[in-house]
Design a protein around this motif. Structure first.
Motif, mmCIF file in Angstrom:
data_model
loop_
_atom_site.group_PDB
_atom_site.id
_atom_site.type_symbol
_atom_site.label_atom_id
_atom_site.label_comp_id
_atom_site.label_asym_id
_atom_site.label_seq_id
_atom_site.Cartn_x
_atom_site.Cartn_y
_atom_site.Cartn_z
ATOM 1 N N THR A 73 15.581 -14.030 3.856
ATOM 2 C CA THR A 73 14.551 -13.538 4.762
ATOM 3 C C THR A 73 15.223 -12.914 5.973
ATOM 4 O O THR A 73 16.071 -13.524 6.615
ATOM 5 C CB THR A 73 13.633 -14.692 5.203
ATOM 6 N N LEU A 80 8.089 -10.871 7.002
ATOM 7 C CA LEU A 80 7.916 -11.024 5.565
ATOM 8 C C LEU A 80 8.943 -10.214 4.777
ATOM 9 O O LEU A 80 8.884 -10.191 3.560
ATOM 10 C CB LEU A 80 6.502 -10.588 5.161
ATOM 11 N N GLN A 82 12.342 -9.324 2.978
ATOM 12 C CA GLN A 82 13.386 -10.095 2.306
ATOM 13 C C GLN A 82 14.442 -9.135 1.762
ATOM 14 O O GLN A 82 14.149 -8.012 1.371
ATOM 15 C CB GLN A 82 12.789 -10.926 1.171
#
Length: 159
Positions: A73, A80, A82
């Protein structure tokens, strides 16, 4: 009245016929002596190249250790985004037996470094070389500079 003192004409300075004849004879003599010395093998010691031993290439080629894929992450708290990361380590043939045992620590070092980077830096294509160099340096500090020679990044995808 005109001056009747005339100066004798200056002689041309040069080698002359005898000088050129000596130069040609010397050139032919030295050329013949050089030819004789190389043709008979007398000059082999002077012209021989020093034998430099070449390293024998391994028939196996380089060895690679595939690291487990990582999903990190990135982007700070609440983000959000990644990063999917997969890489191979090029290891030396001798002295790299301990590198597979260090894989969990290597993955931890990679994840810690990648989490600290900003998303802008990760998305910049020119920064991939700097990131690769930093990760390789960290692995070499852990495993030893002779154990790992290169890092090959296979996947580097931000979603």
């Amino acid at each position: 009245m005109a001056d009747e003192t005339t100066e004798p004409p200056e002689k041309k300075k040069g080698l002359g016929l005898i000088g050129w004849l000596i130069v040609v004879i010397l050139a032919l003599g030295l050329g013949g002596a050089g030819f004789f010395a190389t043709y008979s093998g007398m000059a082999d010691d002077l012209l021989a190249k020093e034998e430099v031993p070449h390293p024998v290439a391994d028939a196996k080629g380089p060895e690679f250790l595939e690291l487990d894929p990582m999903l990190v992450t990135v982007g700070g708290p609440g983000s959000l985004k990644q990063l999917r990361f997969r890489a191979f380590l090029q290891t030396a043939h001798e002295g790299a037996d301990h590198v597979p045992d260090l894989q969990p620590r290597i993955l931890d070092i990679f994840a810690t470094y990648l989490r600290a980077l900003s998303v802008d830096m990760l998305e910049d294509p020119s920064s991939l070389l700097r990131i690769r160099a930093q990760l390789l340096r960290r692995v070499q500090l852990l495993a030893g500079p002779e154990a790992v020679s290169d890092l090959l990044i296979i996947d580097f995808v931000i979603t």
